[in-house]
Design a protein around this motif. Structure first.
Motif, PDB file in Angstrom:
ATOM      1  N   ASP A  19      -5.929  11.333  14.352  1.00  0.00           N
ATOM      2  CA  ASP A  19      -6.848  10.617  13.466  1.00  0.00           C
ATOM      3  C   ASP A  19      -6.090   9.730  12.475  1.00  0.00           C
ATOM      4  OD1 ASP A  19      -9.409  10.003  12.362  1.00  0.00           O
ATOM      5  OD2 ASP A  19      -8.917  11.357  10.679  1.00  0.00           O
ATOM      6  N   SER A  20      -5.084  10.303  11.799  1.00  0.00           N
ATOM      7  CA  SER A  20      -4.386   9.533  10.755  1.00  0.00           C
ATOM      8  C   SER A  20      -3.591   8.376  11.360  1.00  0.00           C
ATOM      9  CB  SER A  20      -3.482  10.448   9.937  1.00  0.00           C
ATOM     10  OG  SER A  20      -2.564  11.120  10.781  1.00  0.00           O
ATOM     11  N   LEU A  21      -2.946   8.630  12.507  1.00  0.00           N
ATOM     12  CA  LEU A  21      -2.170   7.547  13.136  1.00  0.00           C
ATOM     13  C   LEU A  21      -3.091   6.463  13.691  1.00  0.00           C
ATOM     14  CD1 LEU A  21       0.761   9.393  14.955  1.00  0.00           C
ATOM     15  CD2 LEU A  21       0.688   8.451  12.637  1.00  0.00           C
ATOM     16  N   SER A  22      -4.273   6.869  14.191  1.00  0.00           N
ATOM     17  CA  SER A  22      -5.231   5.869  14.684  1.00  0.00           C
ATOM     18  C   SER A  22      -5.629   4.930  13.547  1.00  0.00           C
ATOM     19  CB  SER A  22      -6.491   6.552  15.241  1.00  0.00           C
ATOM     20  OG  SER A  22      -6.148   7.357  16.336  1.00  0.00           O
ATOM     21  N   LEU A  23      -5.963   5.525  12.400  1.00  0.00           N
ATOM     22  CA  LEU A  23      -6.347   4.711  11.235  1.00  0.00           C
ATOM     23  C   LEU A  23      -5.232   3.727  10.870  1.00  0.00           C
ATOM     24  CD1 LEU A  23      -7.996   7.378   8.883  1.00  0.00           C
ATOM     25  CD2 LEU A  23      -9.145   5.467  10.019  1.00  0.00           C
ATOM     26  N   MET A  24      -4.007   4.270  10.843  1.00  0.00           N
ATOM     27  CA  MET A  24      -2.855   3.456  10.443  1.00  0.00           C
ATOM     28  C   MET A  24      -2.651   2.278  11.394  1.00  0.00           C
ATOM     29  SD  MET A  24       1.022   4.808   9.953  1.00  0.00           S
ATOM     30  CE  MET A  24       0.846   5.639   8.391  1.00  0.00           C
TER      31      MET A  24
ATOM     32  N   ALA B 187       2.819  15.405   8.771  1.00  0.00           N
ATOM     33  CA  ALA B 187       2.775  14.079   9.386  1.00  0.00           C
ATOM     34  C   ALA B 187       1.421  13.423   9.130  1.00  0.00           C
ATOM     35  CB  ALA B 187       3.039  14.198  10.894  1.00  0.00           C
ATOM     36  N   ALA B 188       0.360  14.249   9.216  1.00  0.00           N
ATOM     37  CA  ALA B 188      -0.983  13.707   8.990  1.00  0.00           C
ATOM     38  C   ALA B 188      -1.163  13.313   7.525  1.00  0.00           C
ATOM     39  CB  ALA B 188      -2.034  14.739   9.412  1.00  0.00           C
ATOM     40  N   VAL B 189      -0.703  14.183   6.608  1.00  0.00           N
ATOM     41  CA  VAL B 189      -0.825  13.885   5.164  1.00  0.00           C
ATOM     42  C   VAL B 189      -0.097  12.573   4.848  1.00  0.00           C
ATOM     43  CG1 VAL B 189      -0.102  14.609   2.848  1.00  0.00           C
ATOM     44  CG2 VAL B 189      -1.113  16.285   4.418  1.00  0.00           C
ATOM     45  N   SER B 190       1.113  12.449   5.375  1.00  0.00           N
ATOM     46  CA  SER B 190       1.902  11.240   5.125  1.00  0.00           C
ATOM     47  C   SER B 190       1.173  10.006   5.652  1.00  0.00           C
ATOM     48  CB  SER B 190       3.271  11.405   5.795  1.00  0.00           C
ATOM     49  OG  SER B 190       3.880  10.155   5.990  1.00  0.00           O
ATOM     50  N   SER B 193      -2.075   9.196   3.659  1.00  0.00           N
ATOM     51  CA  SER B 193      -1.768   8.610   2.347  1.00  0.00           C
ATOM     52  C   SER B 193      -1.388   7.144   2.494  1.00  0.00           C
ATOM     53  CB  SER B 193      -0.607   9.351   1.675  1.00  0.00           C
ATOM     54  OG  SER B 193      -0.864  10.722   1.640  1.00  0.00           O
ATOM     55  N   GLU B 194      -0.590   6.853   3.496  1.00  0.00           N
ATOM     56  CA  GLU B 194      -0.164   5.456   3.684  1.00  0.00           C
ATOM     57  C   GLU B 194      -1.325   4.569   4.124  1.00  0.00           C
ATOM     58  OE1 GLU B 194       4.096   4.399   4.062  1.00  0.00           O
ATOM     59  OE2 GLU B 194       3.896   5.729   5.811  1.00  0.00           O
ATOM     60  N   VAL B 195      -2.240   5.171   4.913  1.00  0.00           N
ATOM     61  CA  VAL B 195      -3.439   4.418   5.306  1.00  0.00           C
ATOM     62  C   VAL B 195      -4.246   4.068   4.057  1.00  0.00           C
ATOM     63  CG1 VAL B 195      -5.676   4.628   6.468  1.00  0.00           C
ATOM     64  CG2 VAL B 195      -3.588   5.331   7.656  1.00  0.00           C
ATOM     65  N   ALA B 196      -4.434   5.069   3.186  1.00  0.00           N
ATOM     66  CA  ALA B 196      -5.203   4.841   1.956  1.00  0.00           C
ATOM     67  C   ALA B 196      -4.521   3.781   1.081  1.00  0.00           C
ATOM     68  CB  ALA B 196      -5.349   6.149   1.193  1.00  0.00           C
ATOM     69  N   LEU B 197      -3.203   3.902   0.959  1.00  0.00           N
ATOM     70  CA  LEU B 197      -2.444   2.924   0.171  1.00  0.00           C
ATOM     71  C   LEU B 197      -2.651   1.521   0.697  1.00  0.00           C
ATOM     72  CD1 LEU B 197       1.123   4.354  -0.570  1.00  0.00           C
ATOM     73  CD2 LEU B 197      -0.455   3.302  -2.215  1.00  0.00           C
ATOM     74  N   HIS B 198      -2.617   1.391   2.013  1.00  0.00           N
ATOM     75  CA  HIS B 198      -2.791   0.080   2.627  1.00  0.00           C
ATOM     76  C   HIS B 198      -4.189  -0.465   2.382  1.00  0.00           C
ATOM     77  CE1 HIS B 198      -1.510  -3.063   5.357  1.00  0.00           C
ATOM     78  NE2 HIS B 198      -2.711  -2.990   5.945  1.00  0.00           N
ATOM     79  N   GLU B 199      -5.190   0.439   2.422  1.00  0.00           N
ATOM     80  CA  GLU B 199      -6.581   0.028   2.146  1.00  0.00           C
ATOM     81  C   GLU B 199      -6.705  -0.513   0.722  1.00  0.00           C
ATOM     82  OE1 GLU B 199      -9.460   0.022   4.146  1.00  0.00           O
ATOM     83  OE2 GLU B 199      -7.994   0.360   5.764  1.00  0.00           O
ATOM     84  N   LEU B 200      -5.941   0.112  -0.173  1.00  0.00           N
ATOM     85  CA  LEU B 200      -6.025  -0.284  -1.588  1.00  0.00           C
ATOM     86  C   LEU B 200      -5.273  -1.576  -1.887  1.00  0.00           C
ATOM     87  CD1 LEU B 200      -5.481   3.130  -3.430  1.00  0.00           C
ATOM     88  CD2 LEU B 200      -7.628   1.925  -3.048  1.00  0.00           C
ATOM     89  N   ALA B 201      -4.435  -1.996  -0.972  1.00  0.00           N
ATOM     90  CA  ALA B 201      -3.550  -3.129  -1.238  1.00  0.00           C
ATOM     91  C   ALA B 201      -4.331  -4.373  -1.652  1.00  0.00           C
ATOM     92  CB  ALA B 201      -2.691  -3.409  -0.012  1.00  0.00           C
TER      93      ALA B 201
END
Lengths: 143, 396
Positions: A19-24, B187-190, B193-201
């Protein structure tokens, strides 16, 4: 601008990682399809798809290295980026020799993962530069 | 007779002595005998009287004895017991009787005579034989005991090595399993968090929120790095030169492992070996391969015995073969077997079908097979019971 080589397949047996990697990866304008095992990926992979794959090394059942071997046996020429919780040098050397684009460890930073995925994606585009659209489509992933 | 011994010995005493006595004159003729001598040689007093002493020995000794006799009378000295040891008398009925002899020169009525004392040596020889046999037997027992002690020491040493290897591997595999389980959510937490950071950019948001997310991504990555360092430390011996590998004979290893499991387990089983003749040597670490084999055989025995098999019906089949450039060892039991689901999970740490056991045995064996350049897998369909396959690379 979505092209077929912008497709990324994620094969990982951990739902939160998928899920997290897909979002990324979707944030970088790729389309993502995720699989929970090597077996389910191979089942869907009837012909060589376009794009690239992010494959977890440690999976129950068929593991990532075995999946790579099986893909080679079946002639599925898809650029592969490996993700591993615990890698070692001989394993990564073997994976790269067998054609993997990169061998990354978890947790992976956004920069590293997207860097590898873009490289894999470029490789894929370079490999099929002049194929007519219809032929390309026939090789592509059908969902 | 009476006159013969006059002044020398009482005739009654001569007759009463338990030792066999003969008196012979200088010409070698018997001139007196006592009942013990008559009995020993099987003659009556009359029959023995006047016989040449050589008559009383087997023919093969006679000619040499004439010379001895002549020499004796030239220098008549007492020949004590022992110098005539191991001699043989010939009784009247032709029986050869082992005897010891002593010779005493005597002057009888001015004539040189010799008193011959005969001792029946058959008893002594029997005793000596019995002693020799028992000595030999004792030596045999001592040798056997030493051999056994050496074997037992070797077995103890081997068990010690295997136990040490197993507990070390269990610790490593346990830590690896925990590290892997923790690493996944990290790995998921990391990534989250980076996804959220990117959304906030591209959004106008508080700097604190950005900092908080940045921190959580960094800390997850830091924790992951620590886990990788731990794993690297635990597995540092696995793939570098630390693993002492040598060419080993798999057939011999299989026989050793069967013997080891038979020796260690109180519950018996029936081994069936199908060993490929002339199987080339494999290149692997002896102790680690031994650990894998004993683990597989032991599991098979347990599976069969837990399914209610008796000693005579619990069967372990071990086969060695050469398959696609590797040595392949098949270990099959006749227990309840594995379904497809179990076969896929059986090498996972902490997975177990046993009532007792922590589910690390096969996880360790799997890791060891891999560390030796081989593979270990289970087949859910191949046999009546569970079937495990182990491959190892050949030495050449």
């Amino acid at each position: 601008m979505m092209t077929s080589s912008n497709k990324v397949f994620i094969v990982d047996d951990e739902p939160a990682v998928r899920d997290s990697l897909s979002l990324m990866i979707e944030q970088d304008d790729f389309s993502v399809q995720a699989f929970d095992s090597a077996e389910s990926f191979l089942l869907a992979c009837l012909r060589t798809p376009c794009g690239c794959a992010i494959i977890d090394v440690q999976m129950s059942g068929m593991d990532g290295m075995q999946l790579q071997e099986e893909m080679i046996n079946r002639g599925i020429q898809l650029p592969v980026v490996f993700l591993t919780g615990h890698g070692n040098i001989p394993m990564s050397v073997r994976a790269i020799k067998a054609g993997a684009v990169d061998f990354l460890t978890k947790p992976v930073t956004r920069d590293k993962l997207l860097g590898s995925v873009r490289a894999a994606s470029r490789l894929e585009s370079a490999r099929w530069p002049r194929l007519p659209g219809s032929n390309r489509f026939s090789r592509c992933w059908l969902t | 007779m009476d006159s013969l011994f006059e002044g020398l010995i009482s005739p009654a005493l001569f007759d009463a002595l338990a030792d066999a006595l003969l008196l012979a004159d200088e010409a070698g003729y018997v001139i007196a005998s006592n009942p013990a001598a008559q009995k020993f040689l099987g003659y009556t007093a009359e029959q023995i009287y006047g016989l040449e002493v050589e008559t009383l020995m087997p023919e093969r000794f006679r000619s040499i004895h004439y010379q001895h006799r002549e020499n004796f009378f030239i220098r008549p000295v007492k020949h004590p017991m022992g110098c005539g040891k191991g001699m043989v008398a010939l009784s009247r009925d032709g029986e050869e009787k082992p005897m010891d002899i002593s010779l005493t020169p005597l002057q009888v009525k001015g004539q040189a005579c010799v008193l011959i004392t005969l001792f029946d040596a058959s008893l002594r020889q029997q005793t000596e034989n019995a002693l020799r046999i028992s000595e030999e037997r004792l030596e045999g027992i001592m040798y056997h005991m030493t051999e056994r002690r050496v074997t037992e020491q070797k077995q103890r040493h081997r068990r010690g090595e295997l136990d040490a290897l197993r507990s070390q591997q269990v610790a490593i595999q346990t830590a690896t399993a925990i590290a892997h389980e923790l690493n996944q959510p990290l790995a998921a937490v990391s990534a989250y968090s980076e996804v959220a950071l990117h959304e906030l950019a591209n959004l106008d948001c508080s700097e604190n929120l950005r900092r908080a997310l940045q921190g959580s991504a960094e800390q997850a990555q830091r924790a992951g790095k620590t886990l990788h360092e731990l794993l690297e430390f635990l597995h540092q011996g696995d793939f570098n030169g630390d693993l002492a590998i040598a060419p080993i004979d798999m057939n011999e290893m299989v026989r050793d492992a069967i013997a080891a499991v038979q020796h260690d387990s109180h519950e018996g089983f029936h081994p069936v070996l199908q060993l490929k003749h002339d199987l080339p040597a494999v290149m692997a670490n002896r102790i680690q391969v031994q650990s894998i084999l004993t683990n597989l055989i032991h599991n098979g025995v347990e599976a069969a015995r837990n399914a209610g098999m008796s000693v005579s019906t619990a069967m372990i089949r071990v086969q060695t073969d050469s398959k696609s450039g590797m040595a392949q060892i098949t270990v099959q039991d006749n227990g309840p077997g594995l379904d497809a689901d179990m076969a896929s999970k059986i090498f996972t740490p902490f997975f177990t079908t046993k009532l007792r056991g922590i589910g690390m045995g096969l996880a360790v064996s799997h890791a060891l097979a891999k560390a030796n350049g081989g593979k270990l897998w289970a087949s859910p369909v191949a046999g009546p019971g569970a079937t495990f396959y182990l491959t190892l690379p050949f030495a050449s």
